[in-house]
Design a protein around this motif. Sequence first.
Motif, PDB file in Angstrom:
ATOM      1  N   PHE A   8      22.205  36.977  -8.181  1.00 43.20           N
ATOM      2  CA  PHE A   8      21.270  35.959  -8.673  1.00 43.20           C
ATOM      3  C   PHE A   8      21.907  35.132  -9.790  1.00 43.20           C
ATOM      4  N   VAL A   9      21.623  33.823  -9.765  1.00 44.44           N
ATOM      5  CA  VAL A   9      22.080  32.900 -10.817  1.00 44.44           C
ATOM      6  C   VAL A   9      20.860  32.137 -11.336  1.00 44.44           C
ATOM      7  N   PRO A  10      20.511  32.264 -12.621  1.00 46.64           N
ATOM      8  CA  PRO A  10      19.347  31.539 -13.153  1.00 46.64           C
ATOM      9  C   PRO A  10      19.541  30.021 -13.087  1.00 46.64           C
ATOM     10  N   ARG A  11      18.435  29.310 -12.864  1.00 52.42           N
ATOM     11  CA  ARG A  11      18.503  27.837 -12.866  1.00 52.42           C
ATOM     12  C   ARG A  11      18.860  27.320 -14.253  1.00 52.42           C
ATOM     13  N   SER A  12      18.353  27.997 -15.272  1.00 54.25           N
ATOM     14  CA  SER A  12      18.698  27.693 -16.656  1.00 54.25           C
ATOM     15  C   SER A  12      18.376  28.928 -17.487  1.00 54.25           C
ATOM     16  N   GLU A  13      18.817  28.966 -18.713  1.00 57.09           N
ATOM     17  CA  GLU A  13      18.546  30.114 -19.569  1.00 57.09           C
ATOM     18  C   GLU A  13      17.062  30.265 -19.884  1.00 57.09           C
ATOM     19  N   THR A  14      16.318  29.166 -19.809  1.00 59.55           N
ATOM     20  CA  THR A  14      14.890  29.212 -20.146  1.00 59.55           C
ATOM     21  C   THR A  14      13.987  29.237 -18.922  1.00 59.55           C
ATOM     22  N   GLY A  32      15.888  30.379  -9.668  1.00 58.97           N
ATOM     23  CA  GLY A  32      17.318  30.125  -9.610  1.00 58.97           C
ATOM     24  C   GLY A  32      17.824  30.245  -8.191  1.00 58.97           C
ATOM     25  N   TRP A  33      19.077  30.605  -8.059  1.00 62.02           N
ATOM     26  CA  TRP A  33      19.729  30.658  -6.754  1.00 62.02           C
ATOM     27  C   TRP A  33      20.259  32.057  -6.479  1.00 62.02           C
ATOM     28  N   LEU A  34      20.362  32.378  -5.209  1.00 64.09           N
ATOM     29  CA  LEU A  34      20.950  33.636  -4.776  1.00 64.09           C
ATOM     30  C   LEU A  34      22.225  33.310  -4.001  1.00 64.09           C
ATOM     31  N   THR A  35      23.310  34.007  -4.335  1.00 68.75           N
ATOM     32  CA  THR A  35      24.583  33.813  -3.646  1.00 68.75           C
ATOM     33  C   THR A  35      24.945  35.078  -2.892  1.00 68.75           C
ATOM     34  N   ALA A  36      25.566  34.908  -1.735  1.00 72.95           N
ATOM     35  CA  ALA A  36      26.005  36.074  -0.956  1.00 72.95           C
ATOM     36  C   ALA A  36      27.173  35.663  -0.076  1.00 72.95           C
ATOM     37  N   VAL A  37      28.181  36.522   0.030  1.00 70.88           N
ATOM     38  CA  VAL A  37      29.308  36.306   0.930  1.00 70.88           C
ATOM     39  C   VAL A  37      29.024  37.049   2.223  1.00 70.88           C
ATOM     40  N   VAL A  38      29.055  36.321   3.328  1.00 69.43           N
ATOM     41  CA  VAL A  38      28.682  36.878   4.633  1.00 69.43           C
ATOM     42  C   VAL A  38      29.875  36.826   5.575  1.00 69.43           C
ATOM     43  N   TRP A  39      30.131  37.950   6.238  1.00 71.62           N
ATOM     44  CA  TRP A  39      31.174  38.016   7.264  1.00 71.62           C
ATOM     45  C   TRP A  39      30.597  37.566   8.595  1.00 71.62           C
ATOM     46  N   ARG A  40      31.236  36.556   9.204  1.00 75.54           N
ATOM     47  CA  ARG A  40      30.834  36.049  10.511  1.00 75.54           C
ATOM     48  C   ARG A  40      31.625  36.807  11.578  1.00 75.54           C
ATOM     49  N   ALA A  41      30.970  37.752  12.220  1.00 73.97           N
ATOM     50  CA  ALA A  41      31.667  38.687  13.110  1.00 73.97           C
ATOM     51  C   ALA A  41      32.369  37.988  14.267  1.00 73.97           C
TER      52      ALA A  41
END
Length: 463
Positions: free
Chosen positions: A402-408, A414-423
């Motif tokens: 998770f990455v907050p949109r801002s500190e407040t 915010g946003w969620l990041t994930a690395v996905v393997w494409r089989a």
Amino acid sequence: MDGEVRINPYLAGNFAPLRSEDDFELEVVGEIPAGLRGALFRTGPNPQFEPRDPNHHWFAGDGMVHGFYLADGKASYRNRYVRTPKWKLEHEAGRALFGTFGNPMTTDPAAMGQDSGVANTNIVWHAGKLLALEEGHMPTAMDPRSLETLGYAQAYKGRTTAHPKIDPKTGEMVWFAYAVGEAPFATGISYGVTDAKGEVVRRDDFQAPYCSMIHDFMVTENHVLFPVLPLTGSLERAMKGMPPFAWEPGKGSFVGVMRRDADVSTIRWFNTEACYVFHPLNAWEEEGKLVADVMRYDVAPLFPNADGSPGTKAAARLFRWTFDLTGASDAIKEEPLDDLDGEFPRVDPRAETLKHRHGWYAADPTASGTIKQCAIAHLDLKTGKRQLYALSGGDLTSEPVFVPRSETADEGDGWLTAVVWRAAENRSDLLIFEALDLEKGPIATAKVPRRVPFGFHGNWASF
């Protein structure tokens, strides 16, 4: 069958090592939000050479860091080995020298007694420093832009955890270490604190009921919780050619509880039935109680039994543990929170040590009974609503970060990041989601032209 060649699953498919170090500009599909500036760092095991041990374990490979750099709607990628003393010694020799987990029975005499650290488990950003972590050695500092290895952070004076917790109010990094002592698989545990400026201000040792693989722990505003669960370490076993780490449920499960400002002699040991937890979601304080949400297994997966027989396949589910500090009982109250198999749970980092509402994790809606991460889940613990983004075609995800949109911004905004393997394509993508709307699907995809091997943990850094 006679003549059958056994393929180690940790050296095949997307577990297989990737031995090139590359720099790529990534093709972006969709739009990376303008406010998402910084880097997602991920790490995992990546053996530099063919392992010596025929029973090589996934956890024992050399660390490789993967950096995804985002700014102005663009994305780039860089990966580098963590050049530990082990990596350098083997690189010079041109072959593997160490046994799994430094096992003396499978270590080359030329490497006996040498540093076997791999720095492959987690990578954190604290006090302006990027630190590659594992459970048996000091943190390794790395340059956040070039990923050059800068060497051990000597101020830690010994092994540390792969899972420190950063207090969002004080900026302190709270950490621990297990198997601390002169001999391998000792029962000592260290408790440590690094202040907001990056100075180590505390390190105290105490004894656990037995040597356990303590992968992670829990921290609240005022307390720390040390889980000692029966995935045990034994030098005696290892010297007999048996598994160094193994499932031994007869040892029982314990959690040591201590105030963060107290002496280690004040630890109170709570207990529950035999189980295992690699990763808690979070912990907090509530009306004289400590509450911890954890991904709980009935048995430790990925490890054999103490007699060397194969372990039982298992999956984790989210449970709540409650510790009554005011009561006379040392029993841990357990209750299930979710019926979906999952792993790698994460919260908004601004909620760590505090009561949280939102949690995200890699999930397995197929109920395969193993750690098959074919979906990403969001759980709203206030409403009980769960959202799921399911992958298809054999694709599998890493731990969501998770990455907050801002500190407040509000918790979870915010946003969620994930690395996905494409089989099907045998390559990887970085997916970016609106964190509270997973079902919408990714708002941006950064396409890596080759695969990123399965790894363990990652964290976001803004710099």
